[in-house]
Motif scaffolding. Structure first.
Motif, mmCIF file in Angstrom:
data_model
loop_
_atom_site.group_PDB
_atom_site.id
_atom_site.type_symbol
_atom_site.label_atom_id
_atom_site.label_comp_id
_atom_site.label_asym_id
_atom_site.label_seq_id
_atom_site.Cartn_x
_atom_site.Cartn_y
_atom_site.Cartn_z
ATOM 1 N N GLU A 138 0.838 -1.201 0.000
ATOM 2 C CA GLU A 138 0.000 0.000 0.000
ATOM 3 C C GLU A 138 0.875 1.254 0.000
ATOM 4 O O GLU A 138 0.604 2.219 -0.730
ATOM 5 N N SER A 139 1.961 1.238 0.791
ATOM 6 C CA SER A 139 2.840 2.410 0.845
ATOM 7 C C SER A 139 3.589 2.589 -0.476
ATOM 8 O O SER A 139 3.802 3.711 -0.941
ATOM 9 N N SER A 142 1.132 3.967 -2.978
ATOM 10 C CA SER A 142 0.941 5.388 -2.665
ATOM 11 C C SER A 142 2.047 6.223 -3.321
ATOM 12 O O SER A 142 1.788 7.264 -3.937
ATOM 13 N N THR A 151 -0.479 8.701 2.634
ATOM 14 C CA THR A 151 -1.855 9.078 2.266
ATOM 15 C C THR A 151 -2.797 7.872 2.339
ATOM 16 O O THR A 151 -3.842 7.925 2.978
ATOM 17 N N LEU A 152 -2.408 6.773 1.691
ATOM 18 C CA LEU A 152 -3.280 5.597 1.680
ATOM 19 C C LEU A 152 -3.323 4.927 3.050
ATOM 20 O O LEU A 152 -4.362 4.428 3.477
ATOM 21 N N ASN A 156 -6.716 4.264 4.959
ATOM 22 C CA ASN A 156 -7.106 2.866 5.164
ATOM 23 C C ASN A 156 -6.414 2.325 6.430
ATOM 24 O O ASN A 156 -5.550 1.463 6.362
ATOM 25 N N CYS A 188 -8.814 -3.363 -2.074
ATOM 26 C CA CYS A 188 -7.656 -2.504 -2.381
ATOM 27 C C CYS A 188 -6.560 -3.291 -3.103
ATOM 28 O O CYS A 188 -6.188 -2.968 -4.227
ATOM 29 N N ILE A 226 -8.588 0.988 -5.362
ATOM 30 C CA ILE A 226 -7.427 1.750 -5.857
ATOM 31 C C ILE A 226 -7.767 2.399 -7.194
ATOM 32 O O ILE A 226 -7.385 3.544 -7.466
ATOM 33 N N LEU A 229 -9.973 5.480 -6.211
ATOM 34 C CA LEU A 229 -9.186 6.524 -5.533
ATOM 35 C C LEU A 229 -8.269 7.248 -6.519
ATOM 36 O O LEU A 229 -8.071 8.463 -6.433
ATOM 37 N N SER A 230 -7.701 6.481 -7.473
ATOM 38 C CA SER A 230 -6.767 7.070 -8.444
ATOM 39 C C SER A 230 -7.480 7.647 -9.664
ATOM 40 O O SER A 230 -6.821 8.111 -10.607
#
Length: 316
Positions: A138-139, A142, A151-152, A156, A188, A226, A229-230
């Motif tokens: 996730e990082s 991001s 941010t993510l 989350n 995600c 994802i 969000l993107s």
């Protein structure tokens, strides 16, 4: 059928004790490219002990070899948002599999077979490793998206809706070989470990690409959250499972999820901050999750009526 495979990426630069900024930058570039072009990739040197991966696979095989009577003893308890325990595809379902869902240990809804004493310990350990790996990926994603640090992770920050699922796909027949119909994942990030039988395929450029099984690699794919969000910068790829004749297929997957009460909409970094219109209207994650469950429990007569993330699309 396409003959090329999805990218394999070595993520060890993020797991080394010494800093490897150049290595990390290369990983970020490769994952960004894979998320744009495929929505799928494989990772190696991911930090999960290979012995644990194979022990978990063996455990699922042992469980699914139990009698139906024993397996039904660990059917889901009522009340959980995600039904934990054993379920089998209905007789009339187009998908021929059985599965076992395991939630984070703190959920209070997990059920355990009495005849497999190490079941809880092994799956607790597996879910702990997958959770850490999910936070790492996730990082990285991001960073791939160019978002401010964490941010993510901040968006989350609740792991209670994550789950691990073990799957047994029955051998194909002459008449049909559908294990899991073509779909996108509604979460995600998903991690998949499949046995040597294979059968997982990803759709790209009008072709189905088989993902070769590997004892030391994990398949990773981006989910619908994802993508939303993107604002479609990263794609949630369509994939399926095809069963083999004369062979059972086993796999397990970890769904790195979002809390059900989270509101999901394109992030401002991909809309107003760059002068672009949002491609999706906002929604509660649990609302979308419930619609997807209904796809499986009460499938519509026409496949085109299945709910996808396009349900929330805004036509500009």
């Amino acid at each position: 059928m396409a003959s090329f495979d999805i990218p394999t990426i070595d993520v060890s630069p993020f797991l080394k004790s010494e800093e490897d900024e150049d290595g990390k930058r290369k990983v970020i570039e490769r994952i960004r490219e894979a998320c744009v072009n495929y929505g799928f990739f494989q990772i190696e040197n991911h930090g999960i002990p290979l012995g644990l991966l194979s022990k978990t696979m063996d455990l699922y095989k042992t469980f699914f070899a139990c009698s139906d009577e024993d397996k039904l003893l660990v059917s889901p308890k009522p009340g959980s948002s995600i039904p934990a325990g054993y379920l089998k595809s209905p007789q009339n379902s187009a998908e021929k599999n059985e599965h076992f869902v395991f939630l984070p240990p703190s959920s209070g809804f997990n059920v355990y077979p009495n005849n497999l004493p190490h079941f809880k310990q092994v799956l607790d350990e597996m879910i702990s490793h997958f959770t850490k790996l999910g936070m790492l990926l996730e990082s990285i994603i991001s960073e791939c998206l160019g978002l401010p640090p964490n941010t993510l992770a901040i968006f989350n920050n609740d792991r209670s809706w994550d789950f691990l699922i073990g799957l047994h796909y029955f051998p194909a027949t002459e008449a049909e070989d559908n294990g899991k119909s073509a779909h996108e994942d509604g979460n995600c990030i998903t991690f998949v470990y499949q046995d040597e039988v294979g059968g997982l395929q990803v759709h790209k450029d009008g072709q189905w690409i088989p993902i070769a099984p590997s004892k030391d690699k994990l398949v990773v794919n981006i989910g619908d959250i994802i993508q939303v969000l993107s604002n479609n910068k990263f794609k949630s790829a369509t994939h399926r499972v095809v069963r083999s004749k004369g062979k059972s297929r086993y796999s397990y997957a970890f769904f790195y999820n979002l809390h059900g009460d989270k509101w999901v909409e394109p992030l401002p970094q991909f809309t107003e901050e760059i002068g672009e219109s949002p491609k999706y209207r906002g929604f509660l994650f649990k609302e979308y999750a419930q619609l997807r469950v209904k796809n499986r429990t009460h499938p519509p007569t026409r496949p085109e009526d299945l709910i996808h993330i396009t349900h929330y699309s805004i036509s500009n």
